[in-house]
Scaffold this active site. Structure first.
Site, PDB file in Angstrom:
ATOM      1  N   ASP A 151       5.788 -47.380  36.073  1.00 39.89           N
ATOM      2  CA  ASP A 151       5.381 -46.432  35.172  1.00 39.89           C
ATOM      3  C   ASP A 151       5.736 -46.869  33.914  1.00 39.89           C
ATOM      4  O   ASP A 151       6.645 -47.452  33.620  1.00 39.89           O
ATOM      5  CB  ASP A 151       5.494 -44.977  35.394  1.00 39.89           C
ATOM      6  CG  ASP A 151       7.250 -44.850  35.268  1.00 39.89           C
ATOM      7  OD1 ASP A 151       8.025 -45.731  35.970  1.00 39.89           O
ATOM      8  OD2 ASP A 151       7.761 -43.585  34.749  1.00 39.89           O
ATOM      9  N   GLU A 152       4.997 -46.276  32.789  1.00 42.82           N
ATOM     10  CA  GLU A 152       5.328 -46.551  31.297  1.00 42.82           C
ATOM     11  C   GLU A 152       5.846 -47.819  30.768  1.00 42.82           C
ATOM     12  O   GLU A 152       7.140 -48.047  30.469  1.00 42.82           O
ATOM     13  CB  GLU A 152       6.323 -45.158  30.992  1.00 42.82           C
ATOM     14  CG  GLU A 152       5.746 -43.830  31.069  1.00 42.82           C
ATOM     15  CD  GLU A 152       6.650 -42.717  30.712  1.00 42.82           C
ATOM     16  OE1 GLU A 152       6.198 -41.515  30.457  1.00 42.82           O
ATOM     17  OE2 GLU A 152       7.977 -42.856  31.094  1.00 42.82           O
ATOM     18  N   VAL A 153       5.115 -48.775  31.069  1.00 44.17           N
ATOM     19  CA  VAL A 153       5.267 -50.214  30.897  1.00 44.17           C
ATOM     20  C   VAL A 153       5.205 -50.506  29.374  1.00 44.17           C
ATOM     21  O   VAL A 153       4.089 -50.979  28.917  1.00 44.17           O
ATOM     22  CB  VAL A 153       4.615 -51.447  31.775  1.00 44.17           C
ATOM     23  CG1 VAL A 153       5.200 -52.594  31.481  1.00 44.17           C
ATOM     24  CG2 VAL A 153       4.905 -50.801  33.027  1.00 44.17           C
TER      25      VAL A 153
END
Length: 480
Positions: A151-153
């Protein structure tokens, strides 16, 4: 509105150990409670609390010891004895702060200033991720499901190698994300063919069905769509899940929240806020087409927003919220009857931790209850108008302003009254802080108690402390 109860699949509780890792005996007690609350499994995010060894030993926490191999195994044994599975969550792309903060790993960042995102072009990065997974899988005998995060790269595509790659015709940031995740998922399947792979879905939300179909991820991963808001958009969420399903990813998970999603520094959760989130998820589940194979729901309990942020609510103050959210899923609503079931089970008079009262003596029904009570009391004092606005008090602003302090020219009679009031507040705070510390170190490492106090108490106590010290210095100049 009444919905059907949560339709099918597993109910997992997420244990976020990247902050405030519970002492092992408290962890065991919590697992016992989760079992009583009919939880099917634990989604365990170890981060730096896993006993990595060999070249990865530097990943272990230093503020407190990581769990030992024996402790990791004993947690699984207790969970399994209660019929619960343990699913490790190991970040493999974004939110790798606990890895990439270490100097020997700096070269593996996508960009130097983003500590969380792995450079997807370096084979060394995939080797690192696979070694982490090997050590985790080895210490989880019989494991058949892994969560690989992703997530949230942040800042993906901003690194020099990524810019070169993206300069080629047809290359996109979406493909860059998908190629790394596919590479990791294929490597996992090669090593452990039986392994089910979950991943967070957020980086895929804007992707078309065609892009997802062509990615190579279909049949490899089970996306987990997360939304922790009390006003979750049901229609939009259903359409996302249907899109994943149409792209060939019909085995899907969802994730709600029972704590750690209100604000980055919340100290005491609102149960109603988290119940509302689950009521929205019930509407989603009731609206999905038959083609979506809903595997289950993970009730997340974030302890930090990321490895380098402050602590969110501790587990004890969030247990009424967890019990209420699970009851909501079971009943399809949070009626007066559902509330009664929760309050009776935990021995409290209200599902809101700030109003729970003392329904029964002791912690037997509610492990960590005493700490929850003390935190609520202290939080109430810390947020009281008298203490928060002390520097704006008429007497402080009128007779002990920065102008007065600088010139050490004050009215001793009034400033000594100010000193007396500030000292009383400080003494009361100190008394409650010590009670919290004493209880907290029974359940958490000393470092957690220290961090919690520095985060919540020090910013409030420091101005009072400064005023008392400044008054003493000024009065010395004015009184013989």
């Amino acid at each position: 509105m009444t919905c059907p109860p949560w339709p099918k699949g597993k109910k997992l509780v997420h244990l976020d150990l990247k902050g405030a890792p519970p002492r092992v005996d408290y962890l065991h007690t919590l697992i016992e409670l989760f079992s009583q609350l009919e939880v099917d499994g634990l989604l365990v995010e170890y981060e730096d609390m896993f006993p990595y060894d060999g070249e990865l030993k530097l990943l272990q926490a230093t503020t407190q010891p990581a769990y030992s191999r024996e402790e990791v195994l004993s947690m699984q044994e207790i969970a399994k004895s209660k019929g619960m599975e343990v699913i490790p969550l190991v970040q493999t792309f974004g939110h790798m702060e606990f890895v990439l903060k270490h100097r020997p790993m700096w070269s593996l960042r996508e960009v130097p200033y983003c500590v969380g995102t792995l450079n997807p072009h370096k084979e060394e990065g995939v080797r690192l991720v696979m070694e982490m997974l090997r050590q985790v899988v080895k210490l989880h005998p019989g494991l058949n499901t892994l969560h690989i995060g992703a997530d949230e790269v942040y800042i993906l595509g901003e690194g020099e190698e990524s810019k070169l790659w993206l300069a080629s015709p047809g290359h996109t940031v979406e493909q860059l994300f998908l190629s790394h995740v596919t590479k990791v998922a294929k490597a996992i399947k090669e090593e452990w063919p039986h392994m089910n792979i979950m991943m967070w879905d957020d980086m895929m939300r804007g992707m078309s069905q065609d892009v997802l179909k062509a990615s190579g991820l279909v049949g490899l991963v089970q996306p987990m769509l997360w939304d922790y808001t009390p006003n979750l958009d049901v229609e939009k969420t259903v359409s996302l899940l249907e899109k994943y399903c149409s792209a060939g990813m019909s085995d899907l998970w969802v994730a709600s929240s029972f704590k750690g999603s209100t604000s980055v520094y919340t100290c005491v959760p609102s149960t109603q806020r988290h119940v509302d989130n689950h009521l929205q998820w019930l509407k989603v589940a009731a609206t999905l087409s038959a083609g979506v194979n809903l595997q289950g729901i993970a009730l997340t309990g974030w302890q930090r927003y990321d490895h380098l942020s402050v602590l969110c609510e501790l587990i004890p103050v969030a247990l009424p919220s967890l019990a209420a959210c699970l009851q909501t899923l079971k009943d399809g609503q949070f009626s007066a009857e559902a509330q009664s079931k929760v309050t009776e089970r935990l021995g409290i008079s209200s599902v809101e931790v700030e109003a729970m009262g003392r329904f029964s003596e002791g912690d037997s029904l509610f492990p960590g209850r005493r700490l929850a009570e003390l935190i609520v009391e202290l939080n109430s004092l810390l947020n009281s108008e008298d203490i928060r606005s002390f520097e704006n008090d008429m007497f402080v602003r009128g007779w002990f302003s920065p102008y007065h302090r600088q010139r050490k020219m004050v009215t001793p009679l009034i400033t000594m009254q100010i000193h007396s009031q500030a000292s009383t507040f400080l003494a009361t705070l100190q008394q409650k802080v010590e009670a919290v510390r004493e209880e907290m170190v029974r359940l958490y490492p000393d470092s957690t108690a220290q961090e919690w106090i520095e985060e919540h108490v020090s910013p409030v106590a420091a101005p009072l402390q400064r005023i008392t010290e400044d008054i003493r210095a000024c009065v010395k100049e004015m009184v013989p």
